[in-house]
Design a protein around this motif. Structure first.
Motif, PDB file in Angstrom:
ATOM      1  N   VAL A 141      32.176  44.258  33.366  1.00  0.00           N
ATOM      2  CA  VAL A 141      33.274  44.172  32.411  1.00  0.00           C
ATOM      3  C   VAL A 141      34.480  43.467  33.019  1.00  0.00           C
ATOM      4  O   VAL A 141      35.098  42.601  32.384  1.00  0.00           O
ATOM      5  N   LEU A 142      34.829  43.793  34.254  1.00  0.00           N
ATOM      6  CA  LEU A 142      36.021  43.214  34.875  1.00  0.00           C
ATOM      7  C   LEU A 142      35.869  41.712  35.081  1.00  0.00           C
ATOM      8  O   LEU A 142      36.743  40.926  34.684  1.00  0.00           O
ATOM      9  N   ASN A 143      34.762  41.301  35.686  1.00  0.00           N
ATOM     10  CA  ASN A 143      34.547  39.869  35.919  1.00  0.00           C
ATOM     11  C   ASN A 143      34.433  39.091  34.618  1.00  0.00           C
ATOM     12  O   ASN A 143      34.982  37.988  34.483  1.00  0.00           O
ATOM     13  N   SER A 144      33.729  39.670  33.646  1.00  0.00           N
ATOM     14  CA  SER A 144      33.574  38.982  32.363  1.00  0.00           C
ATOM     15  C   SER A 144      34.916  38.815  31.666  1.00  0.00           C
ATOM     16  O   SER A 144      35.203  37.755  31.087  1.00  0.00           O
ATOM     17  N   GLY A 145      35.749  39.839  31.719  1.00  0.00           N
ATOM     18  CA  GLY A 145      37.065  39.754  31.085  1.00  0.00           C
ATOM     19  C   GLY A 145      37.966  38.737  31.750  1.00  0.00           C
ATOM     20  O   GLY A 145      38.650  37.960  31.074  1.00  0.00           O
ATOM     21  N   LEU A 146      37.973  38.723  33.099  1.00  0.00           N
ATOM     22  CA  LEU A 146      38.809  37.764  33.813  1.00  0.00           C
ATOM     23  C   LEU A 146      38.318  36.332  33.617  1.00  0.00           C
ATOM     24  O   LEU A 146      39.117  35.399  33.522  1.00  0.00           O
ATOM     25  N   GLU A 154      34.944  31.944  38.850  1.00  0.00           N
ATOM     26  CA  GLU A 154      33.608  32.483  39.091  1.00  0.00           C
ATOM     27  C   GLU A 154      33.736  33.973  39.369  1.00  0.00           C
ATOM     28  O   GLU A 154      34.793  34.436  39.815  1.00  0.00           O
ATOM     29  N   PRO A 155      32.686  34.751  39.093  1.00  0.00           N
ATOM     30  CA  PRO A 155      32.774  36.203  39.284  1.00  0.00           C
ATOM     31  C   PRO A 155      33.112  36.580  40.719  1.00  0.00           C
ATOM     32  O   PRO A 155      32.674  35.928  41.663  1.00  0.00           O
ATOM     33  N   MET A 156      33.911  37.626  40.861  1.00  0.00           N
ATOM     34  CA  MET A 156      34.276  38.129  42.184  1.00  0.00           C
ATOM     35  C   MET A 156      33.148  38.998  42.721  1.00  0.00           C
ATOM     36  O   MET A 156      32.617  39.853  41.998  1.00  0.00           O
ATOM     37  N   SER A 157      32.798  38.799  43.957  1.00  0.00           N
ATOM     38  CA  SER A 157      31.699  39.540  44.567  1.00  0.00           C
ATOM     39  C   SER A 157      32.170  40.593  45.562  1.00  0.00           C
ATOM     40  O   SER A 157      31.346  41.308  46.132  1.00  0.00           O
ATOM     41  N   PHE A 158      33.487  40.683  45.770  1.00  0.00           N
ATOM     42  CA  PHE A 158      33.993  41.594  46.794  1.00  0.00           C
ATOM     43  C   PHE A 158      34.435  42.940  46.234  1.00  0.00           C
ATOM     44  O   PHE A 158      35.023  43.749  46.965  1.00  0.00           O
TER      45      PHE A 158
END
Length: 301
Positions: A141-146, A154-158
């Motif tokens: 949800v967080l990566n998709s929203g940002l 690009e999605p955050m992996s950390f």
């Protein structure tokens, strides 16, 4: 008077009735808490020789290995760091909420706010952890929203499968445990003391720092202990959202007992963890007692 008569007379007295009322609970606590704890301490001085066989000769080899092996030291330090960080974040964020409910909400609405704060307890702890996996995941949800609003490319992996995810999940899970004791401490503050401080020319900020905060210190200390003690022994959250870099000492204890078949070393790690927690808890209790004693002294004056 015979010994039997003394026993009967004792159990007919108020003290005897109290002993009989407390005895079942005390026996229950002794069997389920004290006996296993003593067993863990005793096993920590043994040596595992087989699947279910122990060499019961007294040895300190397990403690030497636990204190000298870099892996165990790293896990213990990481556990202390994570628990300390979770406790700090939780208490710092919990204080404003508790302050608002205590001072900013009408008395007839406070019970509703406390009810809302306890809503997370309605769901299973495991469900809440898995929900954080959904929120913090690579495609969560967080990566998709940002990504949708263009904040990141690009999605955050950390933010998942590391210490960050463990801290976030534990801070959310234990937030109500920090809010409630601080709220109780704030509710006990005599409002006339705050009015007297303002009448003497103190600003709201100084009144908070010199009156409200010291009087709420016992609640803050209680919140610190309630959050710190269980989080340092949590193994479910690090296992589910921590990944290899987010594992804590409790995960190693579980591994020693269930996978590596080395119960004495697992017991040793558990004893060392309990000793460290006990020392830190006693230090905070002394701070709480000192704050409470200072407050009582100030009131007498």
């Amino acid at each position: 008077m015979t010994f039997g008569d003394k026993i009967r007379r004792f159990f007919r007295s108020e003290q005897g009735v109290g002993v009989m009322l407390v005895s079942p609970t005390a026996l229950y606590a002794l069997l389920l808490l004290a006996v296993p704890l003593v067993a863990i301490v005793v096993i920590s001085f043994w040596t595992q020789t087989g699947v279910r066989d122990f060499d019961t000769a007294f040895t300190l080899a397990n403690y030497k290995e636990a204190l000298t092996d870099p892996l165990y030291r790293q896990l213990m330090l990481r556990s202390l760091m994570v628990s300390g960080l979770v406790t700090t974040i939780t208490v710092v964020l919990a204080f404003p909420i508790a302050y608002f409910v205590s001072f900013g909400v009408k008395p007839e609405h406070k019970s509703l706010w406390i009810f809302l704060i306890t809503i997370p307890f309605w769901t299973s702890y495991l469900i809440r952890v898995f929900l954080w996996k959904v929120i913090l995941g690579y495609n969560g949800v967080l990566n998709s929203g940002l990504l949708a609003v263009g904040v990141i490319e690009e999605p955050m992996s950390f933010i998942l499968y590391n210490v960050n995810a463990v801290v976030i999940t534990l801070a959310h899970a234990y937030a109500p445990f920090a809010i409630l004791p601080i709220f109780v401490a704030l509710e006990k503050i005599d409002r006339s003391l705050l009015e007297a401080s303002r009448d003497l020319g103190e600003s709201r900020t100084m009144t908070f720092l010199r009156v409200t905060l010291p009087l709420a210190a016992p609640g803050v200390v209680a919140a610190v202990l309630i959050v710190f003690i269980p989080t340092i022994g949590d193994y479910v959250t690090p296992r589910l959202v921590g990944g290899p870099g987010g594992l804590m000492i409790a995960n190693m204890i579980q591994t020693q007992f269930l996978r590596l078949n080395n119960a004495p070393l697992g017991a040793t790690l558990a004893v060392l963890a309990m000793l460290i927690v006990a020392v830190i808890a006693i230090a905070f209790m002394l701070l709480g007692n000192k704050a409470a004693g200072g407050n009582k002294g100030g009131r007498r004056k």
